[in-house]
Write a protein that holds these residues in place. Structure first.
Motif, mmCIF file in Angstrom:
data_model
loop_
_atom_site.group_PDB
_atom_site.id
_atom_site.type_symbol
_atom_site.label_atom_id
_atom_site.label_comp_id
_atom_site.label_asym_id
_atom_site.label_seq_id
_atom_site.Cartn_x
_atom_site.Cartn_y
_atom_site.Cartn_z
ATOM 1 N N UNK A 168 0.816 -1.219 0.000
ATOM 2 C CA UNK A 168 0.000 0.000 0.000
ATOM 3 C C UNK A 168 0.852 1.272 0.000
ATOM 4 N N UNK A 169 2.128 1.140 0.357
ATOM 5 C CA UNK A 169 3.026 2.294 0.284
ATOM 6 C C UNK A 169 4.448 1.786 0.130
ATOM 7 N N UNK A 170 5.201 2.432 -0.751
ATOM 8 C CA UNK A 170 6.587 2.038 -0.973
ATOM 9 C C UNK A 170 6.703 1.008 -2.081
ATOM 10 N N UNK A 171 7.861 0.354 -2.101
ATOM 11 C CA UNK A 171 8.141 -0.628 -3.147
ATOM 12 C C UNK A 171 8.961 -1.772 -2.567
ATOM 13 N N UNK A 172 8.754 -2.960 -3.113
ATOM 14 C CA UNK A 172 9.532 -4.126 -2.698
ATOM 15 C C UNK A 172 10.402 -4.595 -3.854
ATOM 16 N N UNK A 173 11.384 -5.379 -3.515
ATOM 17 C CA UNK A 173 12.214 -6.047 -4.516
ATOM 18 C C UNK A 173 12.015 -7.541 -4.357
ATOM 19 N N UNK A 174 11.890 -8.242 -5.480
ATOM 20 C CA UNK A 174 11.727 -9.687 -5.488
ATOM 21 C C UNK A 174 13.055 -10.285 -5.930
ATOM 22 N N UNK A 195 17.771 -9.668 -8.565
ATOM 23 C CA UNK A 195 16.455 -9.051 -8.495
ATOM 24 C C UNK A 195 15.714 -9.410 -9.770
ATOM 25 N N UNK A 196 14.548 -10.050 -9.620
ATOM 26 C CA UNK A 196 13.785 -10.500 -10.786
ATOM 27 C C UNK A 196 12.511 -9.701 -11.002
ATOM 28 N N UNK A 197 12.106 -8.924 -10.003
ATOM 29 C CA UNK A 197 10.870 -8.162 -10.136
ATOM 30 C C UNK A 197 10.784 -7.159 -9.005
ATOM 31 N N UNK A 198 9.780 -6.303 -9.084
ATOM 32 C CA UNK A 198 9.470 -5.337 -8.030
ATOM 33 C C UNK A 198 7.954 -5.291 -7.868
ATOM 34 N N UNK A 199 7.514 -4.940 -6.679
ATOM 35 C CA UNK A 199 6.091 -4.737 -6.422
ATOM 36 C C UNK A 199 5.935 -3.335 -5.839
ATOM 37 N N UNK A 248 2.894 -0.023 -4.836
ATOM 38 C CA UNK A 248 1.565 0.150 -4.244
ATOM 39 C C UNK A 248 0.484 -0.342 -5.205
ATOM 40 N N UNK A 249 -0.440 -1.123 -4.660
ATOM 41 C CA UNK A 249 -1.530 -1.681 -5.461
ATOM 42 C C UNK A 249 -1.231 -3.063 -6.001
ATOM 43 N N UNK A 250 -0.013 -3.553 -5.791
ATOM 44 C CA UNK A 250 0.352 -4.886 -6.272
ATOM 45 C C UNK A 250 0.498 -5.829 -5.076
ATOM 46 N N UNK A 251 0.467 -7.120 -5.347
ATOM 47 C CA UNK A 251 0.475 -8.115 -4.285
ATOM 48 C C UNK A 251 1.593 -9.125 -4.498
ATOM 49 N N UNK A 252 1.850 -9.896 -3.430
ATOM 50 C CA UNK A 252 2.811 -11.001 -3.508
ATOM 51 C C UNK A 252 2.490 -11.994 -2.402
ATOM 52 N N UNK A 253 3.082 -13.173 -2.521
ATOM 53 C CA UNK A 253 2.874 -14.217 -1.523
ATOM 54 C C UNK A 253 1.830 -15.241 -1.920
ATOM 55 N N UNK A 254 1.165 -14.998 -3.066
ATOM 56 C CA UNK A 254 0.090 -15.902 -3.477
ATOM 57 C C UNK A 254 0.608 -17.237 -3.996
ATOM 58 N N UNK A 255 1.796 -17.257 -4.581
ATOM 59 C CA UNK A 255 2.302 -18.474 -5.218
ATOM 60 C C UNK A 255 2.434 -19.619 -4.224
ATOM 61 N N UNK A 256 3.119 -19.379 -3.120
ATOM 62 C CA UNK A 256 3.282 -20.433 -2.120
ATOM 63 C C UNK A 256 1.966 -20.885 -1.520
ATOM 64 N N UNK A 257 1.055 -19.917 -1.314
ATOM 65 C CA UNK A 257 -0.247 -20.252 -0.726
ATOM 66 C C UNK A 257 -1.098 -21.076 -1.686
ATOM 67 N N UNK A 258 -1.121 -20.680 -2.951
ATOM 68 C CA UNK A 258 -1.933 -21.408 -3.932
ATOM 69 C C UNK A 258 -1.372 -22.800 -4.204
ATOM 70 N N UNK A 259 -0.041 -22.928 -4.188
ATOM 71 C CA UNK A 259 0.586 -24.222 -4.486
ATOM 72 C C UNK A 259 0.870 -25.048 -3.238
ATOM 73 N N UNK A 260 0.717 -24.421 -2.061
ATOM 74 C CA UNK A 260 1.075 -25.077 -0.805
ATOM 75 C C UNK A 260 2.512 -25.602 -0.857
ATOM 76 N N UNK A 310 12.479 -14.407 -2.472
ATOM 77 C CA UNK A 310 12.567 -13.532 -1.309
ATOM 78 C C UNK A 310 12.022 -12.170 -1.707
ATOM 79 N N UNK A 311 11.237 -11.571 -0.836
ATOM 80 C CA UNK A 311 10.722 -10.228 -1.073
ATOM 81 C C UNK A 311 11.180 -9.366 0.087
ATOM 82 N N UNK A 312 11.795 -8.238 -0.241
ATOM 83 C CA UNK A 312 12.234 -7.333 0.801
ATOM 84 C C UNK A 312 11.829 -5.910 0.479
ATOM 85 N N UNK A 313 11.756 -5.099 1.530
ATOM 86 C CA UNK A 313 11.453 -3.688 1.357
ATOM 87 C C UNK A 313 12.597 -3.051 0.590
ATOM 88 N N UNK A 314 12.270 -2.198 -0.354
ATOM 89 C CA UNK A 314 13.296 -1.510 -1.125
ATOM 90 C C UNK A 314 14.233 -0.765 -0.178
#
Length: 151
Positions: free
Chosen positions: A61-67, A78-82, A84-96, A102-106
């Protein structure tokens, strides 16, 4: 409960959810919005770590992350960034499966997210098959990008 009785913080959360997950109906947003908690991460702080168990879903919701992705040789890039308005963490949850990156705060500033635990995420998927389909399609695209990072 009408909108006039909602706090501005709750209205902001609802707006962020509508932006990040447009497949949710207004009624579904009202149901899942209270299940999210706000969290703030310091510049450079790890939010999720590759290989860890999937336990939460996040919307920036604020700032940017690095994937970051660590390949089999132990090299990290670094393969991607997220943002404000974007999401992450769904892959592990959907696939169990363990976290695929790794996602970290910029390092440039704090990151504020809305976070939802695993059980609430699954209930949200059960309540909105359109959202589940959207997240699954995005997950496939992200996994393809990670596979390309390996080669």
């Amino acid at each position: 409960m009408g909108d006039e009785s909602k706090t501005s913080n709750q209205q902001s959360t609802d707006q962020r959810l509508a932006q990040a997950l447009p497949q949710l109906t207004a009624e579904q947003i009202a149901q899942v919005s209270p299940r999210f908690v706000r969290e703030t991460f310091a510049p450079g702080e790890v939010i999720i770590r590759q290989g860890d168990a999937p336990d939460r879903f996040y919307i920036v919701i604020r700032g940017q992350t690095e994937v970051l992705y660590e390949d089999l040789k132990g090299e990290t890039e670094t393969v991607d960034r997220r943002k404000a308005g974007e999401y992450f963490g769904e892959t592990g949850l959907l696939q169990n499966r363990p976290r695929s990156a790794t996602v970290l705060a910029s390092p440039d500033g704090e990151v504020e997210v809305l976070a939802m635990d695993r059980q609430d995420f699954q209930e949200m998927m059960d309540e909105s098959k359109a959202t589940e389909m959207h997240l699954a399609q995005e997950m496939i695209q992200r996994l393809i990008r990670l596979a390309n990072a390996e080669s």
